[in-house]
Design an enzyme around this catalytic site. Structure first.
Site, PDB file in Angstrom:
ATOM      1  N   LYS A  94       0.873  -1.680  -0.155  1.00  0.00           N
ATOM      2  CA  LYS A  94      -0.454   0.327  -0.045  1.00  0.00           C
ATOM      3  C   LYS A  94       0.531   1.361   0.223  1.00  0.00           C
ATOM      4  CE  LYS A  94      -4.700   0.822   0.563  1.00  0.00           C
ATOM      5  NZ  LYS A  94      -5.995   0.471   0.102  1.00  0.00           N
ATOM      6  N   GLY A 191     -24.556   3.802   3.962  1.00  0.00           N
ATOM      7  CA  GLY A 191     -24.291   4.027   2.514  1.00  0.00           C
ATOM      8  C   GLY A 191     -23.522   3.843   1.510  1.00  0.00           C
ATOM      9  N   VAL A 192     -24.839   3.919   0.658  1.00  0.00           N
ATOM     10  CA  VAL A 192     -24.917   3.599  -0.773  1.00  0.00           C
ATOM     11  C   VAL A 192     -23.899   4.742  -1.389  1.00  0.00           C
ATOM     12  CG1 VAL A 192     -27.002   2.599  -0.390  1.00  0.00           C
ATOM     13  CG2 VAL A 192     -27.198   5.309  -0.125  1.00  0.00           C
ATOM     14  N   VAL A 195     -20.418   1.503  -3.897  1.00  0.00           N
ATOM     15  CA  VAL A 195     -20.498   0.114  -3.959  1.00  0.00           C
ATOM     16  C   VAL A 195     -21.821  -0.527  -3.204  1.00  0.00           C
ATOM     17  CG1 VAL A 195     -19.708  -1.925  -2.569  1.00  0.00           C
ATOM     18  CG2 VAL A 195     -18.710  -0.523  -2.974  1.00  0.00           C
TER      19      VAL A 195
END
Ligand code: NAD
Length: 363
Positions: A94, A191-192, A195
């Protein structure tokens, strides 16, 4: 040309970096600094036993450099587990760029970062993460080939992540309810965004009763209208009567406070780092009888999509591989129930077994 200032009084007084690296078992860290472009970045390679380290680059205004170091060490280790549990021939890595993604971006900065990535000669492959857009990655790609997720290539990973999450959720339902059919189940998607919206689409197609919450009222309105989901207020999320809670926004939503309220049978969502304190809250879920799909295993669709680009595989291959998340999650959760060990611990052990097998195969 910048002037290099040598300071002979420099002294690290706490958290020696190599000790910190070795305590989490990291292979290599590259500290990147360039005064001309203002770039300050850290690239962490956790493990390359199974293949080159793949993981995104995050751009974030960290409070201090130690926070950035801790973040990149934790995230790169997570990528090792995610890639191993998904049977991808990839290690974990990362990168973090320290700075404000709204004010500090420039072509020069990303090209300089690309040269640092290139100096690792393919040991680290980068992609987008929080604070980074496809156009930033195009700049990076002018300096290195070791970058995926470029426009016109494997594209937005979110549909693949959502499909894998949906499959993992069904596997949990099979174990908890005896059937993986989700029709009529009460499911809350928190949370829309990229994803979450695709996940809602899958769930509504199966006629689940879907509740949604999002900090953006416009997003809630759009998803309610488009899919017939039911919007709920943000402060009602944890008290909601539901069978399945799907965190698809930020991490850390499983904590002491929310655990006291949550009444669901299953937690299965795409957000990273859902357990606020990994071991304490993983154990608390087991004690409460809530079945938990470990985040790094259920949300692997995104990295599967990246892998398809690295290996020049089709999008059909990526969706097929994401479908396998059903079996992965089923194995993890069934073993967790049988052995009475938190599911995230089981998942980490399974990933470590795969890495150890890889290590003995390369000897
Ligand atoms: P996104 O930014 O598109 O969507 C997140 C949504 O959550 C937004 O609509 C935002 O308004 C909402 N939100 C933020 N805070 C909230 C809160 N407190 N309560 C309710 N809603 C809130 O992000 P995404 O790409 O959909 O990713 C969602 C999660 O899944 C993240 O944790 C991400 O790290 C993880 N993830 C994403 C992928 C991928 O392929 N995009 C892959 C693996 C993991």
């Amino acid at each position: 040309m910048s002037t290099k200032i040598m300071n002979s009084d420099f002294e690290i007084t706490q958290n020696p970096v190599i000790s910190q690296m070795s305590s989490m078992d990291h292979d290599q860290i590259l500290f990147c600094s360039d005064n001309v472009t203002g770039l300050k970045a850290i690239i962490a390679i956790h493990d390359t036993t199974l293949g080159p380290a793949l993981g995104g680059t995050r751009m974030w205004s960290y409070n201090n450099e130690l926070d950035a170091l801790n973040d990149v060490l934790r995230l790169s280790r997570g990528m090792t587990y995610k890639n191993a549990i998904s049977n991808l021939a990839l290690g974990g890595g990362k990168a973090v760029i320290i700075g404000d993604s709204k004010t500090m971006k420039s072509e020069a900065l990303f090209r300089r970062f690309g040269r640092f990535v290139n100096s690792l000669a393919g040991n680290y492959i980068t992609a987008e993460d929080v604070g980074i857009s496809p156009s930033d990655m195009v700049w990076v790609s002018k300096e290195t080939n070791h970058v995926v997720g470029l426009p016109g290539k494997s594209g937005d990973p979110s549909p693949v992540t959502a499909f894998g999450t949906y499959m993992g959720m069904k596997a949990c339902a099979k174990i908890r309810f005896g059937t993986d059919a989700l029709e009529g189940r009460k499911i809350l998607v928190q949370g829309v965004g990229h994803v979450g919206e695709y996940l809602v689409e899958y769930l509504r197609k199966e006629r689940a009763e879907v509740f949604i919450a999002d900090i953006s009222d416009d997003t809630v309105r759009k998803v309610v209208q488009k899919y017939g989901a039911k919007g709920i207020e943000l402060n009602k999320v944890y008290q909601q009567d539901m069978d399945i809670y799907a965190p698809c926004a930020l991490g850390g939503t499983i904590n002491d406070d929310t655990l006291a309220k949550l009444k669901c049978g299953i937690i299965a969502g795409a957000a990273n780092n859902q357990l606020s304190i990994e071991n304490a809250h993983g154990q608390a879920l087991l004690d409460k009888g809530i079945l938990y799909a470990p985040d790094f295993a259920i949300n692997a669709g995104g990295v599967i999509n990246c892998f398809s680009e690295v290996k020049d595989l089709s999008s059909e291959w990526a969706m097929g591989k994401a479908e396998d998340i059903y079996h992965t999650i089923h194995d993890i959760v069934a073993r967790s129930e049988r052995e009475r060990i938190p599911s995230h611990v089981i998942a980490m052990r399974m990933a470590e077994e795969k890495i150890n097998n890889g290590r003995s195969n390369t000897k």
